[in-house]
Design a protein around this motif. Structure first.
Motif, mmCIF file in Angstrom:
data_model
loop_
_atom_site.group_PDB
_atom_site.id
_atom_site.type_symbol
_atom_site.label_atom_id
_atom_site.label_comp_id
_atom_site.label_asym_id
_atom_site.label_seq_id
_atom_site.Cartn_x
_atom_site.Cartn_y
_atom_site.Cartn_z
ATOM 1 N N LYS A 1 0.835 -1.203 0.000
ATOM 2 C CA LYS A 1 0.000 0.000 0.000
ATOM 3 C C LYS A 1 0.871 1.255 0.000
ATOM 4 O O LYS A 1 0.588 2.231 -0.716
ATOM 5 C CB LYS A 1 -0.922 -0.001 1.216
ATOM 6 C CG LYS A 1 -1.937 1.140 1.259
ATOM 7 C CD LYS A 1 -2.908 0.937 2.425
ATOM 8 C CE LYS A 1 -3.997 2.020 2.416
ATOM 9 N NZ LYS A 1 -3.459 3.355 2.671
ATOM 10 N N ALA A 2 1.943 1.240 0.793
ATOM 11 C CA ALA A 2 2.850 2.395 0.850
ATOM 12 C C ALA A 2 3.500 2.646 -0.502
ATOM 13 O O ALA A 2 3.668 3.796 -0.921
ATOM 14 C CB ALA A 2 3.918 2.162 1.917
ATOM 15 N N LEU A 3 3.859 1.577 -1.212
ATOM 16 C CA LEU A 3 4.476 1.722 -2.538
ATOM 17 C C LEU A 3 3.523 2.357 -3.543
ATOM 18 O O LEU A 3 3.958 3.073 -4.445
ATOM 19 C CB LEU A 3 4.932 0.355 -3.058
ATOM 20 C CG LEU A 3 6.216 -0.216 -2.451
ATOM 21 C CD1 LEU A 3 6.409 -1.658 -2.872
ATOM 22 C CD2 LEU A 3 7.421 0.626 -2.847
ATOM 23 N N SER A 4 2.239 2.096 -3.394
ATOM 24 C CA SER A 4 1.262 2.659 -4.317
ATOM 25 C C SER A 4 0.964 4.126 -4.031
ATOM 26 O O SER A 4 0.440 4.835 -4.896
ATOM 27 C CB SER A 4 -0.042 1.859 -4.256
ATOM 28 O OG SER A 4 -0.680 2.024 -2.995
ATOM 29 N N GLU A 5 1.328 4.592 -2.849
ATOM 30 C CA GLU A 5 0.979 5.960 -2.441
ATOM 31 C C GLU A 5 2.182 6.889 -2.314
ATOM 32 O O GLU A 5 2.013 8.108 -2.202
ATOM 33 C CB GLU A 5 0.243 5.917 -1.094
ATOM 34 C CG GLU A 5 -1.081 5.146 -1.148
ATOM 35 C CD GLU A 5 -1.722 5.009 0.221
ATOM 36 O OE1 GLU A 5 -1.036 5.336 1.229
ATOM 37 O OE2 GLU A 5 -2.896 4.597 0.285
ATOM 38 N N ASN A 6 3.400 6.336 -2.321
ATOM 39 C CA ASN A 6 4.596 7.151 -2.074
ATOM 40 C C ASN A 6 5.720 6.785 -3.048
ATOM 41 O O ASN A 6 5.713 5.707 -3.644
ATOM 42 C CB ASN A 6 5.099 6.955 -0.635
ATOM 43 C CG ASN A 6 4.039 7.268 0.406
ATOM 44 O OD1 ASN A 6 3.842 8.411 0.779
ATOM 45 N ND2 ASN A 6 3.350 6.230 0.883
ATOM 46 N N ASP A 7 6.690 7.690 -3.163
ATOM 47 C CA ASP A 7 7.893 7.437 -3.956
ATOM 48 C C ASP A 7 9.047 7.115 -3.015
ATOM 49 O O ASP A 7 9.360 7.897 -2.113
ATOM 50 C CB ASP A 7 8.255 8.660 -4.796
ATOM 51 C CG ASP A 7 7.222 8.949 -5.866
ATOM 52 O OD1 ASP A 7 6.655 7.984 -6.411
ATOM 53 O OD2 ASP A 7 6.972 10.138 -6.140
ATOM 54 N N PHE A 8 9.665 5.965 -3.234
ATOM 55 C CA PHE A 8 10.777 5.530 -2.387
ATOM 56 C C PHE A 8 12.047 5.366 -3.213
ATOM 57 O O PHE A 8 11.990 5.047 -4.406
ATOM 58 C CB PHE A 8 10.448 4.201 -1.698
ATOM 59 C CG PHE A 8 9.338 4.292 -0.692
ATOM 60 C CD1 PHE A 8 9.577 4.783 0.584
ATOM 61 C CD2 PHE A 8 8.044 3.904 -1.023
ATOM 62 C CE1 PHE A 8 8.561 4.873 1.523
ATOM 63 C CE2 PHE A 8 7.015 3.995 -0.099
ATOM 64 C CZ PHE A 8 7.261 4.479 1.173
ATOM 65 N N HIS A 9 13.195 5.588 -2.550
ATOM 66 C CA HIS A 9 14.490 5.399 -3.190
ATOM 67 C C HIS A 9 15.080 4.022 -2.885
ATOM 68 O O HIS A 9 15.911 3.520 -3.642
ATOM 69 C CB HIS A 9 15.484 6.472 -2.709
ATOM 70 C CG HIS A 9 15.065 7.863 -3.031
ATOM 71 N ND1 HIS A 9 14.451 8.688 -2.124
ATOM 72 C CD2 HIS A 9 15.171 8.574 -4.189
ATOM 73 C CE1 HIS A 9 14.205 9.858 -2.681
ATOM 74 N NE2 HIS A 9 14.624 9.813 -3.939
ATOM 75 N N ILE A 10 14.677 3.408 -1.777
ATOM 76 C CA ILE A 10 15.259 2.144 -1.332
ATOM 77 C C ILE A 10 14.237 1.392 -0.482
ATOM 78 O O ILE A 10 13.401 2.015 0.184
ATOM 79 C CB ILE A 10 16.563 2.382 -0.519
ATOM 80 C CG1 ILE A 10 17.334 1.081 -0.288
ATOM 81 C CG2 ILE A 10 16.274 3.097 0.780
ATOM 82 C CD1 ILE A 10 18.160 0.625 -1.459
#
Length: 299
Positions: free
Chosen positions: A47-56
């Motif tokens: 869910k976090a991946l679908s709502e935010n941009d992550f570098h790692i």
């Protein structure tokens, strides 16, 4: 590419104690601001991946709603462009190494990590992923170029087997690409053509010092699917591993069958033009070498 500025981290870890320790290590890393999102379940991480941009992504494989390889595969499929570092216990280190072979960038053993190792691991993982992305872009660009040109392009490995053939070469010989792959080059030449090509490759295998001498073009006779022969002008360049081991050779060829009966003086002039063409194509071959080299080293 060094880590600079703010880094968004997705930490997927169900053990509260381990999560606290990792957060403390992030705070000890100087000059870098880490924004950490902590998920305790795979579903929360997705869910976090679908709502935010992550570098790692720091990923524990043993979660309440997912175990082992399945955990990695699901996260990797959701975010194939984000580098993943596996968090593992000492008893699972061999398994973590296997997951790195499946596409994870690195792994860290819990209890054996400090802030310096964590920072270095994140930096290298982001850098390697960035390099992989650029290589894929370059590989696709040169693949499209090779498939669109009107000349045949082929790569023979150290056993003289065709490990790459572009569509144009297959068309010139009347075969499909699949029919030609993994076959010895001798299956597509007459005895004289085979002798000429293998004589050239024999010199190629002697080492890097032959590269300049072997940049010249030469004529070669191939056999198409119906058994009739046709002449091509070929330029061949060797490929080597960093340790000097011979990997094979990449060649570019153009059909000159219709010119064989032309008056010699005119023929010489036309071949000279072809040589100019091969000089241009040679620059593209040089750009393709690292991609082919990397692929063969992995294999």
């Amino acid at each position: 590419m060094r880590i600079k500025g703010s880094i968004n981290v997705l930490l997927v870890e169900d053990n509260p104690g381990d999560a606290v320790i990792i957060n403390e290590m992030f705070r000890e890393i100087p000059q870098i601001q880490f924004n950490i999102f902590h998920a305790q379940r795979l579903s929360e991480g997705a869910k976090a991946l679908s709502e935010n941009d992550f570098h790692i992504i720091l990923l524990d494989l043993q979660l309440p709603d997912s175990q082992g390889t399945q955990t990695f595969n699901q996260i990797h499929n959701l975010a194939p462009e984000i580098p993943i570092i596996i968090l593992t216990g000492l008893e699972d280190e061999d398994f973590a190494i296997e997951i790195v072979g499946e596409g994870a960038q690195d792994y860290l053993v819990k209890g054996q990590v400090d802030s310096k190792l964590l920072a270095r691991c994140i930096n290298y993982s982001i850098e390697r992923k960035h390099i992989e992305h650029r290589l894929r872009e370059s590989e696709e660009k040169y693949r499209l170029m090779v498939e669109k040109i009107h000349s045949g392009v082929f790569f023979v490995n150290s056993k003289n087997e065709l490990s790459y053939v572009n569509n144009q070469m297959a068309k010139m010989l009347g075969f499909t690409v699949t029919e030609m792959l993994n076959k010895d080059i001798s299956q597509f030449t007459n005895p004289e053509g085979e002798s000429c090509f293998k004589k050239h490759l024999k010199k190629v295998k002697k080492g890097r010092e032959y590269r300049e001498k072997l940049a010249k073009t030469y004529e070669l006779e191939f056999l198409n699917k119906n058994g009739s022969s046709f002449w091509v002008l070929v330029s061949t360049n060797p490929l080597f591993k960093p340790n000097g081991e011979y990997l094979g050779a990449i060649s570019i060829m153009t059909d000159i069958s219709s010119r064989k009966g032309i008056e010699k003086s005119l023929m010489d002039a036309m071949i000279e033009k072809d040589r100019d063409f091969f000089m241009i194509m040679g620059n593209m071959v040089e750009a393709m070498k690292p991609l082919i080299q990397e692929s063969n080293i992995k294999n």
